[in-house]
Design a protein around this motif. Sequence first.
Motif, short mmCIF file in Angstrom:
data_model
loop_
_atom_site.label_atom_id
_atom_site.label_comp_id
_atom_site.label_asym_id
_atom_site.label_seq_id
_atom_site.Cartn_x
_atom_site.Cartn_y
_atom_site.Cartn_z
N TYR A 70 39.99 59.17 102.46
CA TYR A 70 40.81 58.64 103.55
C TYR A 70 39.98 58.52 104.82
N LEU A 71 40.49 57.78 105.76
CA LEU A 71 39.85 57.50 107.04
C LEU A 71 40.80 57.94 108.14
N LEU A 72 40.30 58.68 109.12
CA LEU A 72 41.11 59.04 110.28
C LEU A 72 40.73 58.11 111.42
N VAL A 73 41.73 57.46 112.01
CA VAL A 73 41.50 56.47 113.07
C VAL A 73 42.19 56.97 114.33
N GLU A 74 41.44 56.98 115.46
CA GLU A 74 42.00 57.40 116.74
C GLU A 74 41.20 56.76 117.86
N PRO A 96 45.31 49.47 112.55
CA PRO A 96 45.73 50.77 113.07
C PRO A 96 46.74 50.65 114.21
N GLN A 97 47.44 51.75 114.47
CA GLN A 97 48.44 51.78 115.54
C GLN A 97 47.80 51.63 116.91
N VAL A 98 46.53 52.00 117.05
CA VAL A 98 45.85 51.87 118.34
C VAL A 98 45.54 50.41 118.66
N GLY A 99 45.77 49.51 117.71
CA GLY A 99 45.53 48.08 117.91
C GLY A 99 44.27 47.62 117.21
N GLY A 100 44.08 46.32 117.23
CA GLY A 100 42.90 45.74 116.60
C GLY A 100 43.09 45.51 115.11
N ILE A 121 32.53 49.91 108.01
CA ILE A 121 33.72 49.58 108.79
C ILE A 121 33.39 48.40 109.69
N ARG A 122 34.15 47.34 109.54
CA ARG A 122 34.04 46.17 110.42
C ARG A 122 35.36 46.10 111.17
N TYR A 123 35.28 46.19 112.51
CA TYR A 123 36.50 46.35 113.30
C TYR A 123 36.36 45.57 114.61
N SER A 124 37.48 45.01 115.06
CA SER A 124 37.57 44.33 116.35
C SER A 124 38.75 44.93 117.11
N PRO A 125 38.55 45.35 118.36
CA PRO A 125 39.64 45.98 119.10
C PRO A 125 40.82 45.05 119.38
N ASP A 126 40.56 43.75 119.43
CA ASP A 126 41.66 42.82 119.67
C ASP A 126 41.95 41.93 118.46
N GLY A 127 41.27 42.17 117.35
CA GLY A 127 41.51 41.42 116.13
C GLY A 127 40.73 40.12 116.03
N SER A 128 39.95 39.76 117.06
CA SER A 128 39.21 38.50 117.03
C SER A 128 37.84 38.71 116.38
N VAL A 144 32.03 55.46 116.15
CA VAL A 144 32.87 54.76 117.11
C VAL A 144 32.54 53.28 117.02
N VAL A 145 33.56 52.48 116.76
CA VAL A 145 33.40 51.03 116.65
C VAL A 145 34.44 50.39 117.55
N GLY A 146 34.01 49.65 118.55
CA GLY A 146 34.93 48.94 119.43
C GLY A 146 35.88 49.86 120.17
N GLY A 147 35.42 51.04 120.57
CA GLY A 147 36.26 51.97 121.32
C GLY A 147 37.23 52.77 120.47
N THR A 148 37.13 52.66 119.16
CA THR A 148 37.99 53.39 118.25
C THR A 148 37.12 54.26 117.36
N ALA A 149 37.51 55.53 117.20
CA ALA A 149 36.75 56.47 116.39
C ALA A 149 37.28 56.48 114.96
N PHE A 150 36.36 56.49 114.02
CA PHE A 150 36.69 56.52 112.60
C PHE A 150 35.98 57.72 111.98
N SER A 151 36.71 58.54 111.25
CA SER A 151 36.14 59.68 110.51
C SER A 151 36.44 59.47 109.04
N TYR A 152 35.38 59.47 108.24
CA TYR A 152 35.56 59.26 106.80
C TYR A 152 35.55 60.60 106.08
N HIS A 153 36.57 60.82 105.28
CA HIS A 153 36.67 62.02 104.45
C HIS A 153 36.73 61.56 103.01
N GLY A 154 35.61 61.73 102.32
CA GLY A 154 35.49 61.24 100.95
C GLY A 154 36.27 62.07 99.96
N PRO A 155 36.15 61.75 98.68
CA PRO A 155 36.92 62.43 97.64
C PRO A 155 36.60 63.91 97.53
#
Length: 166
Positions: A70-74, A96-100, A121-128, A144-155
């Motif tokens: 799973y991935l934690l997004v904040e 994600p709920q934070v947008g993008g 992870i390929r991410y855009s803060p505004d979806g563009s 951190v990609v586009g002002g959003t932090a992603f934490s990967y927790h593998g199997p």
Amino acid sequence: MNLTDHRFDPAAWLTRGSRTRSLTLAVVALLALCVLLPLLFGALIGFLLLLLLLAGLGWLGANRPALDGYLLVEPAFGGSRPERVVLTGRSVALRPQVGGAGRVYGRRRLTGGRLRLSVRIRYSPDGSAARASAATCAPGSRVVVGGTAFSYHGPSAGAAPSGGLR
């Protein structure tokens, strides 16, 4: 050659009616070419397509492994609880709920002499597409990609934390 004569004379047999035999032979050869050549070319093209398919599946298995964990997004600077995104399949769309918007897919990397699964992870803060950026995240790490932090927790990371995650 008469009916009572039991001797067979090949020269006489070939010269008698040879025009009909050569015409029949030519028609049979032409039909064989018209039928067999397309079948042979079709079989060759089918074989080449099968090889291409197997090579593509091999590349997909080596370069796009199935996701697990799973991935934690904040937001990068806090402010809200992390959102949990379950990773299944070969790629996962992010909204994600934070947008993008973005996409996550698996990647195999050789680290410390071991082959490990990480996520790209390929991410855009505004979806563009113009503001999209990408990063690779190893299990247990944070990017951190586009002002959003992603934490990967593998199997192998065990159970997900339960506090405030959906």
